[in-house]
Design an enzyme around this catalytic site. Structure first.
Site, PDB file in Angstrom:
ATOM      1  CB  SER A  98      -1.074  -0.106   1.372  1.00 40.38           C
ATOM      2  OG  SER A  98      -0.382  -0.021   1.992  1.00 40.38           O
ATOM      3  CG  LEU A 112      -3.908   4.493   7.924  1.00 40.88           C
ATOM      4  CD1 LEU A 112      -3.331   6.269   8.919  1.00 40.88           C
ATOM      5  CD2 LEU A 112      -5.339   4.428   8.531  1.00 40.88           C
ATOM      6  CG  HIS A 123       0.977  -4.381   4.317  1.00 41.72           C
ATOM      7  ND1 HIS A 123       0.794  -3.318   5.070  1.00 41.72           N
ATOM      8  CD2 HIS A 123       0.133  -3.079   2.665  1.00 41.72           C
ATOM      9  CE1 HIS A 123       0.411  -2.194   5.481  1.00 41.72           C
ATOM     10  NE2 HIS A 123       0.384  -1.864   3.886  1.00 41.72           N
ATOM     11  CG  LEU A 125       7.619 -12.382  -0.620  1.00 37.21           C
ATOM     12  CD1 LEU A 125       7.562 -13.139  -1.313  1.00 37.21           C
ATOM     13  CD2 LEU A 125       9.626 -12.047  -0.856  1.00 37.21           C
ATOM     14  CE1 TYR A 169      11.848  -9.826   1.170  1.00 31.91           C
ATOM     15  CE2 TYR A 169      11.722  -9.752   3.704  1.00 31.91           C
ATOM     16  CZ  TYR A 169      11.108  -9.809   2.674  1.00 31.91           C
ATOM     17  OH  TYR A 169       9.828 -10.489   2.767  1.00 31.91           O
TER      18      TYR A 169
END
Ligand SMILES: CC(C)(COP(=O)(O)OP(=O)(O)OC[C@H]1O[C@@H](n2cnc3c(N)ncnc32)[C@H](O)[C@@H]1OP(=O)(O)O)[C@@H](O)C(=O)NCCC(=O)NCCS
Length: 224
Positions: A98, A112, A123, A125, A169
């Site tokens: 988002s 939000l 948010h 994976l 990551y």
């Protein structure tokens, strides 16, 4: 509204990952599910998303990044910031994001979607258990980051992860931003970010502008 429409219009990743088998029209079967497909998620995918989350997170720690109502919430507000990988119609891996509008993540970022933000907050994976250790997680992340480059106002992606996932990551190009202000129960997180630079959109516009400039200068010179 304009922004959301421009984002929704940029969906270059919706294509088959493998070319369909060449079958003569005469023996083509109807309703055949594509072997492999990557597309944005919608609210009808929410249950499949949550099933993967339940196994990946809740069974391990009792917590998960997004509960079912939150999955539905983000897939309603910003489906264009999600990406699902399907094998024969079955969800095998997904990303849900988002927009966020601050330098660092706060607890508000968990619920939000800031439509004017230039940061994509990833948010979650997750890869279905039976499809892990096949490189699908990094491939999906790579496709997602490439896709974000096509969105005009996106400048970076951020995520929060437990420390053991930092090397994972890092391999996808994320850099450590620092300790995350958010904690969930006893879990603490590190914040990581990825620059979305060299926008394909910007490059395309610069090229078009350059062509116009060239034509204008050529025309002006030819008049003298
Ligand atoms: C973490 C996850 C997304 C990785 O996806 P995957 O498709 O299984 O990734 P792979 O196992 O093919 O690994 C790709 C690379 O990442 C590394 N890697 C995978 N999981 C890792 C982990 N937990 N910690 C460190 N490195 C990891 C692998 O060693 C591999 O490295 P290599 O290319 O040098 O061999 C997947 O295991 C998953 O869904 N886990 C549960 C949910 C989760 O933890 N999600 C992330 C937090 S939101």
């Amino acid at each position: 509204m304009t922004r959301m429409m421009s984002i929704a219009g940029a969906q270059p990743f919706i294509k088959l990952m493998q070319p369909p088998p060449s079958v003569s029209p005469g023996i083509q079967r109807r309703h055949t599910l594509p072997a492999s497909e990557v597309r944005p998620l919608n609210t009808q995918d929410a249950i499949s998303v949550f099933e993967i989350e339940r196994e990946a997170f809740i069974s391990a720690s009792g917590e998960c990044p997004l509960h079912l109502d939150e999955v539905r919430h983000f897939l309603t507000l910003c489906p264009e910031l999600s990406m699902g990988w399907f094998e024969e119609g079955r969800l095998v891996a997904f990303i849900i994001g988002s927009l966020w509008d601050q330098d660092r993540l706060t607890t508000d970022a968990l619920t939000l979607h800031k439509t004017h933000g230039s940061t994509v907050h990833i948010h979650v994976l997750a890869v279905h258990r039976t499809f892990r250790q096949q490189g699908k997680g990094p491939i999906l992340m790579w496709r997602y980051l490439q896709y974000l480059r096509c969105l005009p106002n996106v400048r970076r992606a951020v995520l929060m992860c437990e420390d053991f996932l930092i090397p994972f990551y890092r391999k996808s190009g994320f850099k450590v931003l620092g300790r995350c202000a958010i904690t969930v129960g006893s879990l603490t997180f590190t914040e990581m970010w990825y620059p979305i630079s060299g926008h394909a959109y910007m490059r395309r516009n610069k090229f078009v502008f350059g062509c116009f400039l060239f034509i204008f200068v050529s025309f002006s010179v030819s008049k003298f």
